[in-house]
Design a protein around this motif. Sequence first.
Motif, PDB file in Angstrom:
ATOM      1  N   VAL A  12      24.095   7.510  -0.710  1.00 16.07           N
ATOM      2  CA  VAL A  12      23.918   8.092   0.616  1.00 16.07           C
ATOM      3  C   VAL A  12      22.590   8.821   0.638  1.00 16.07           C
ATOM      4  N   VAL A  13      21.794   8.544   1.660  1.00 12.26           N
ATOM      5  CA  VAL A  13      20.504   9.227   1.803  1.00 12.26           C
ATOM      6  C   VAL A  13      20.767  10.633   2.327  1.00 12.26           C
ATOM      7  N   TYR A  14      20.255  11.645   1.608  1.00 15.38           N
ATOM      8  CA  TYR A  14      20.467  13.022   2.039  1.00 15.38           C
ATOM      9  C   TYR A  14      19.160  13.727   2.378  1.00 15.38           C
ATOM     10  N   ASN A  15      18.017  13.112   2.053  1.00 13.79           N
ATOM     11  CA  ASN A  15      16.739  13.762   2.319  1.00 13.79           C
ATOM     12  C   ASN A  15      15.688  12.683   2.542  1.00 13.79           C
ATOM     13  N   VAL A  16      14.776  12.921   3.479  1.00 16.78           N
ATOM     14  CA  VAL A  16      13.717  11.962   3.763  1.00 16.78           C
ATOM     15  C   VAL A  16      12.387  12.700   3.751  1.00 16.78           C
ATOM     16  N   THR A  17      11.422  12.165   2.985  1.00 17.09           N
ATOM     17  CA  THR A  17      10.065  12.696   3.007  1.00 17.09           C
ATOM     18  C   THR A  17       9.140  11.569   3.447  1.00 17.09           C
ATOM     19  N   LYS A  18       7.829  11.830   3.461  1.00 22.14           N
ATOM     20  CA  LYS A  18       6.911  10.810   3.974  1.00 22.14           C
ATOM     21  C   LYS A  18       6.834   9.576   3.086  1.00 22.14           C
ATOM     22  N   SER A  19       7.066   9.707   1.782  1.00 21.81           N
ATOM     23  CA  SER A  19       6.917   8.551   0.899  1.00 21.81           C
ATOM     24  C   SER A  19       8.175   8.213   0.105  1.00 21.81           C
ATOM     25  N   SER A  20       9.241   8.999   0.246  1.00 19.36           N
ATOM     26  CA  SER A  20      10.443   8.730  -0.542  1.00 19.36           C
ATOM     27  C   SER A  20      11.688   9.225   0.188  1.00 19.36           C
ATOM     28  N   ASN A  31      35.186  10.141 -18.506  1.00 16.86           N
ATOM     29  CA  ASN A  31      36.348   9.991 -17.634  1.00 16.86           C
ATOM     30  C   ASN A  31      36.159  10.681 -16.288  1.00 16.86           C
ATOM     31  N   ARG A  32      34.918  10.870 -15.856  1.00 16.72           N
ATOM     32  CA  ARG A  32      34.682  11.580 -14.603  1.00 16.72           C
ATOM     33  C   ARG A  32      33.461  11.013 -13.895  1.00 16.72           C
ATOM     34  N   TYR A  33      33.296  11.397 -12.646  1.00 17.52           N
ATOM     35  CA  TYR A  33      32.127  11.023 -11.867  1.00 17.52           C
ATOM     36  C   TYR A  33      31.218  12.245 -11.765  1.00 17.52           C
ATOM     37  N   ILE A  34      29.932  12.022 -12.020  1.00 16.71           N
ATOM     38  CA  ILE A  34      28.956  13.090 -11.864  1.00 16.71           C
ATOM     39  C   ILE A  34      28.070  12.744 -10.673  1.00 16.71           C
ATOM     40  N   GLU A  35      27.843  13.741  -9.829  1.00 17.45           N
ATOM     41  CA  GLU A  35      26.988  13.539  -8.659  1.00 17.45           C
ATOM     42  C   GLU A  35      25.533  13.604  -9.102  1.00 17.45           C
ATOM     43  N   LYS A  36      24.779  12.544  -8.813  1.00 16.25           N
ATOM     44  CA  LYS A  36      23.362  12.504  -9.175  1.00 16.25           C
ATOM     45  C   LYS A  36      22.543  12.480  -7.894  1.00 16.25           C
ATOM     46  N   ARG A  37      21.485  13.231  -7.859  1.00 12.75           N
ATOM     47  CA  ARG A  37      20.565  13.229  -6.725  1.00 12.75           C
ATOM     48  C   ARG A  37      19.238  12.670  -7.207  1.00 12.75           C
ATOM     49  N   LEU A  38      18.856  11.512  -6.646  1.00 10.88           N
ATOM     50  CA  LEU A  38      17.620  10.845  -7.041  1.00 10.88           C
ATOM     51  C   LEU A  38      16.616  10.905  -5.911  1.00 10.88           C
ATOM     52  N   ASN A  39      15.370  11.065  -6.259  1.00 10.76           N
ATOM     53  CA  ASN A  39      14.286  10.906  -5.297  1.00 10.76           C
ATOM     54  C   ASN A  39      13.642   9.570  -5.594  1.00 10.76           C
ATOM     55  N   VAL A  40      13.770   8.640  -4.655  1.00 14.90           N
ATOM     56  CA  VAL A  40      13.360   7.258  -4.870  1.00 14.90           C
ATOM     57  C   VAL A  40      12.337   6.885  -3.821  1.00 14.90           C
ATOM     58  N   ARG A  41      11.299   6.146  -4.243  1.00 17.40           N
ATOM     59  CA  ARG A  41      10.310   5.669  -3.282  1.00 17.40           C
ATOM     60  C   ARG A  41      10.959   4.683  -2.323  1.00 17.40           C
ATOM     61  N   ILE A  42      10.424   4.633  -1.118  1.00 18.01           N
ATOM     62  CA  ILE A  42      11.001   3.805  -0.060  1.00 18.01           C
ATOM     63  C   ILE A  42      11.011   2.329  -0.448  1.00 18.01           C
TER      64      ILE A  42
END
Length: 107
Positions: A12-20, A31-42
Amino acid sequence: MPHKVFNGKTGVVYNVTKSSVGVLLYKVVDNRYIEKRLNVRIEHVKHSRSREDFIKRVKENAEKKRQAKEQGVHLHLKRQPAQPREAHTVEGVTPETIAPVAYDTHI
């Protein structure tokens, strides 16, 4: 470029910048899910196609409903699971009786 573990994952996209974009993912760790927040180029992000079939079906059903209402006919729009094949008779084949081979103890 995101790490190979995240290739092909849906997030899910939670943040938008000019290039990513910032993407929220859930990664399985032990045995669990960890929430990861990635900053990815468009360039490395594409829309998920998982809802296309659903949205197409909704539009087709709305059209079918409209036509059925005009004609005054009741219409069943729920999806049905694949039904068993129809029964049929096999022609031109005779049944073959087989018997087990006797066990031979001689060497």
